[in-house]
Design an enzyme around this catalytic site. Structure first.
Site, PDB file in Angstrom:
ATOM      1  CG  HIS A   6      -2.172   0.741   1.316  1.00  0.00           C
ATOM      2  ND1 HIS A   6      -2.631   1.552   0.101  1.00  0.00           N
ATOM      3  CD2 HIS A   6      -3.149   1.121   2.159  1.00  0.00           C
ATOM      4  CE1 HIS A   6      -3.372   2.548   0.580  1.00  0.00           C
ATOM      5  NE2 HIS A   6      -3.970   1.863   1.818  1.00  0.00           N
ATOM      6  CG  HIS A  45      -4.239   0.783  -8.162  1.00  0.00           C
ATOM      7  ND1 HIS A  45      -5.450   0.597  -8.206  1.00  0.00           N
ATOM      8  CD2 HIS A  45      -3.621   1.616  -7.434  1.00  0.00           C
ATOM      9  CE1 HIS A  45      -5.735   1.339  -6.981  1.00  0.00           C
ATOM     10  NE2 HIS A  45      -4.645   2.003  -6.561  1.00  0.00           N
ATOM     11  CG  ASP A  93       2.870   4.593  -3.940  1.00  0.00           C
ATOM     12  OD1 ASP A  93       2.742   5.612  -3.265  1.00  0.00           O
ATOM     13  OD2 ASP A  93       2.384   3.624  -3.508  1.00  0.00           O
TER      14      ASP A  93
HETATM   15  N1  CMC Z   1       5.209  -6.357 -10.366  1.00  0.00           N
HETATM   16  C1  CMC Z   1       5.310  -7.703 -11.049  1.00  0.00           C
HETATM   17  N2  CMC Z   1       3.967  -8.078 -11.191  1.00  0.00           N
HETATM   18  C2  CMC Z   1       2.811  -7.824 -10.623  1.00  0.00           C
HETATM   19  C3  CMC Z   1       2.772  -6.650 -10.028  1.00  0.00           C
HETATM   20  C4  CMC Z   1       4.205  -5.753  -9.861  1.00  0.00           C
HETATM   21  N3  CMC Z   1       4.119  -4.603  -9.250  1.00  0.00           N
HETATM   22  N4  CMC Z   1       1.903  -6.111  -9.582  1.00  0.00           N
HETATM   23  C5  CMC Z   1       1.145  -7.369  -9.913  1.00  0.00           C
HETATM   24  N5  CMC Z   1       1.690  -8.315 -10.762  1.00  0.00           N
HETATM   25  C6  CMC Z   1       1.347  -9.616 -11.187  1.00  0.00           C
HETATM   26  C7  CMC Z   1       1.283 -10.516 -10.301  1.00  0.00           C
HETATM   27  O1  CMC Z   1       2.325 -11.434 -10.064  1.00  0.00           O
HETATM   28  C8  CMC Z   1      -0.355 -11.247 -11.045  1.00  0.00           C
HETATM   29  O2  CMC Z   1       0.494 -12.206 -12.039  1.00  0.00           O
HETATM   30  P1  CMC Z   1      -0.133 -13.668 -12.251  1.00  0.00           P
HETATM   31  O3  CMC Z   1      -1.323 -13.292 -12.705  1.00  0.00           O
HETATM   32  O4  CMC Z   1       0.569 -14.262 -13.126  1.00  0.00           O
HETATM   33  O5  CMC Z   1      -0.102 -14.428 -10.643  1.00  0.00           O
HETATM   34  C9  CMC Z   1      -1.075 -10.117 -11.697  1.00  0.00           C
HETATM   35  O6  CMC Z   1      -0.007  -9.238 -12.010  1.00  0.00           O
HETATM   36  C10 CMC Z   1      -1.986  -9.675 -10.749  1.00  0.00           C
HETATM   37  O7  CMC Z   1      -1.452  -9.310  -9.591  1.00  0.00           O
HETATM   38  P2  CMC Z   1      -2.261  -9.313  -8.064  1.00  0.00           P
HETATM   39  O8  CMC Z   1      -1.310  -9.594  -7.200  1.00  0.00           O
HETATM   40  O9  CMC Z   1      -3.286 -10.502  -8.239  1.00  0.00           O
HETATM   41  O10 CMC Z   1      -3.123  -8.092  -8.198  1.00  0.00           O
HETATM   42  P3  CMC Z   1      -3.707  -7.067  -7.011  1.00  0.00           P
HETATM   43  O11 CMC Z   1      -4.578  -6.264  -7.432  1.00  0.00           O
HETATM   44  O12 CMC Z   1      -3.869  -8.176  -5.852  1.00  0.00           O
HETATM   45  O13 CMC Z   1      -2.444  -6.232  -6.472  1.00  0.00           O
HETATM   46  C11 CMC Z   1      -0.933  -4.530  -5.903  1.00  0.00           C
HETATM   47  C12 CMC Z   1      -2.358  -4.989  -6.703  1.00  0.00           C
HETATM   48  C13 CMC Z   1      -0.929  -2.893  -6.003  1.00  0.00           C
HETATM   49  C14 CMC Z   1      -1.092  -5.143  -4.494  1.00  0.00           C
HETATM   50  C15 CMC Z   1       0.111  -5.045  -6.808  1.00  0.00           C
HETATM   51  O14 CMC Z   1      -0.042  -4.820  -8.269  1.00  0.00           O
HETATM   52  C16 CMC Z   1       1.469  -4.804  -6.307  1.00  0.00           C
HETATM   53  O15 CMC Z   1       2.111  -5.640  -5.305  1.00  0.00           O
HETATM   54  N6  CMC Z   1       2.103  -3.716  -6.719  1.00  0.00           N
HETATM   55  C17 CMC Z   1       3.460  -3.320  -6.192  1.00  0.00           C
HETATM   56  C18 CMC Z   1       3.300  -2.846  -4.947  1.00  0.00           C
HETATM   57  C19 CMC Z   1       2.696  -1.152  -5.056  1.00  0.00           C
HETATM   58  O16 CMC Z   1       3.331  -0.418  -6.081  1.00  0.00           O
HETATM   59  N7  CMC Z   1       1.907  -0.919  -4.467  1.00  0.00           N
HETATM   60  C20 CMC Z   1       1.130   0.459  -4.474  1.00  0.00           C
HETATM   61  C21 CMC Z   1      -0.361   0.439  -5.125  1.00  0.00           C
HETATM   62  S1  CMC Z   1      -0.800   2.065  -5.500  1.00  0.00           S
HETATM   63  C22 CMC Z   1      -0.940   3.216  -3.993  1.00  0.00           C
HETATM   64  C23 CMC Z   1      -1.498   2.415  -2.840  1.00  0.00           C
HETATM   65  O17 CMC Z   1      -2.228   1.724  -2.662  1.00  0.00           O
HETATM   66  O18 CMC Z   1      -1.000   2.948  -1.767  1.00  0.00           O
END
Ligand code: CMC
Length: 430
Positions: free
Chosen positions: A270, A309, A365
């Site tokens: 987050h 996201h 971010d």
């Molecule tokens: N790098 C590499 N792969 C990713 C990333 C990433 N940053 N984000 C998602 N994926 C992949 C993930 O591995 C999955 O692949 P597969 O379908 O092959 O398993 C697919 O994309 C879907 O990911 P998810 O984890 O199911 O998506 P989610 O909606 O649960 O997660 C998230 C959203 C923001 C937690 C995630 O994108 C992430 O961890 N990003 C990096 C951390 C980040 O930048 N967070 C800030 C978010 S914006 C501001 C805030 O909320 O504070």
């Protein structure tokens, strides 16, 4: 408007019975599923939705977000217009009250916030109790929670006047607590608020003022910080806002509820992501190392922080504005060398099938940390800089929840997967 056809017909193949469930705003009520039973003693069907992937937990008129098209609006005003023309304090008023203030209202609001920036002297000794290297988010979390002990009547959440006073206090005192945490880490004396300065300028003064009689913030840096505050002010039902609503639904005081929001924001998935982005960029070190790093991400070794996201499946509109603000800040501070690595990462990722297929774009971010670093903020402060403005969003959502007749204490169900009916085994028999 709902018509007679706005229903969902569900046939339960276990019993052959058919049910008609109303669809309102594209949504069915999960409790309507409870009528679907195998027999009278059956609890009824529940919906299972780990991580709330497809569950609306409230009705809200605060923030509109269209993730497919990259649209973000506070109370109906596009984020781009607010970032260009407004100030954080005006946006905070908008979020809390639902309308933009007129000149007199803005003046009164600004005055109220400004005259509540000081904290009780005991807060200083409280912060002094932390280790010299305590994470500023941990200190902010604890000190906001501690504020409830300074204002015990804050638990009278049904009283609109008392409630309003806590809203003012929270927005006003957050920069003071954040700056005290920073000065504690630096081993420097705490600086009291300067009520002649504007909200972001006063924060910069509390962070960086040394022996000068008056701290004069650079107006360009002050404006950049104000824009970052506007962009971070609210983001509908994200993890920390949901935490504030869930904890607040127990009718605890708003300081404790906001402390829960800060705890949720602290996590690296987050708000903690901005800190992780900077650490990642430093680790990559040079533009030439980007392809190897991306290959590692694709192999699942780690995530590309600042990308992806839950809701945006398009460029995060806040990231676009921040990217532009980077140029304005770097004009004053000189270019952050990590920018080159960030831009290379973005270029490669946006063309790469792995990221394209998963609709992973830069989020808020990705670039914000570069600006914070240019403003001489240590990485530990980055998420704190997110928490300060998000306070107005948390508190607006909290206020909306308190007045929402449909809300009750948040209490999800579970699907129990453990053992049942076991007899206790004495220790010597195990
Ligand atoms: N790098 C590499 N792969 C990713 C990333 C990433 N940053 N984000 C998602 N994926 C992949 C993930 O591995 C999955 O692949 P597969 O379908 O092959 O398993 C697919 O994309 C879907 O990911 P998810 O984890 O199911 O998506 P989610 O909606 O649960 O997660 C998230 C959203 C923001 C937690 C995630 O994108 C992430 O961890 N990003 C990096 C951390 C980040 O930048 N967070 C800030 C978010 S914006 C501001 C805030 O909320 O504070």
């Amino acid at each position: 408007m709902a018509t007679a056809n706005d229903t969902l017909t569900i046939t339960d193949n276990r019993t052959g019975k058919t049910y008609e469930v109303p669809v309102e705003d594209g949504t069915i009520r999960a409790t309507a599923l409870r009528d679907i039973k195998v027999n009278e003693s059956d609890f009824g069907v529940m919906s299972y939705d780990p991580a709330f992937m497809n569950t609306a937990s409230c009705r809200s008129a605060v923030t509109y977000l269209d993730g497919e098209n990259g649209v973000l609006e506070y109370r109906g005003y596009p984020i781009e217009q607010l970032a260009e023309h407004s100030t954080y304090l005006e946006v905070a008023y908008l979020l809390v009250h639902g309308e933009l203030p007129n000149a007199k209202q803005l003046d009164e609001w600004t005055n109220k916030i400004t005259t509540h920036t000081f904290v009780h002297e005991n807060v200083k000794s409280f912060i002094q109790g932390f280790r010299y290297d305590a994470h500023p988010m941990g200190m902010l979390l604890a000190s906001v929670g501690a504020l409830s002990t300074f204002y015990p009547d804050a638990n009278q959440i049904k009283d609109p006047e008392i409630r309003y006073l806590q809203i003012i206090r929270l927005i006003a005192k957050m920069p003071t607590l954040a700056a005290f945490a920073y000065r504690h880490n630096m081993g420097q004396p705490y600086v009291y608020p300067d009520n002649d300065l504007r909200y972001p300028g006063n924060f910069l003064s509390m962070l960086f003022k040394m022996s000068e009689l008056k701290y004069e913030p650079d107006p360009r840096l002050e404006r950049a910080l104000d824009i970052l505050f506007i962009l971070h002010a609210d983001h509908e039902q994200n993890c920390s806002t949901s935490a504030v609503r869930a904890v607040g639904s127990s009718q605890v005081d708003p300081y404790s509820a906001v402390a829960a929001g800060i705890a949720a924001l602290y996590g690296p998935l987050h708000g903690g992501a901005n800190e992780q982005v900077l650490r990642m960029l430093r680790r990559i070190e040079r533009k030439e190392n980007v392809p190897d790093f991306i290959a590692g991400v694709k192999e699942g070794k780690e995530r590309l922080m600042g990308f992806g996201h839950r809701v945006y499946k398009n460029y995060d509109p806040r990231a676009k504005i921040i990217k532009k603000a980077c140029d304005d800040v770097f004009e004053v501070t000189g270019v952050n060398p990590l920018l080159e690595i960030a831009m290379e990462l973005e270029k490669i990722a946006l063309e790469d099938e792995y990221f394209v297929k998963r609709k992973l774009y830069p989020n808020v971010d990705f670039y914000s940390g570069l600006i914070y670093e240019a403003l001489h903020m240590p990485v530990g402060m980055f998420t704190v800089l997110f928490a300060i403005p998000r306070t107005s969003g948390w508190i607006s959502q909290w206020l909306e929840m308190i007045d929402d007749k449909e809300q009750k204490i948040a209490r999800p169900r579970q699907i129990y997967t453990g053992e049942r009916n076991r007899d206790y085994i004495p220790l010597d028999k195990r």
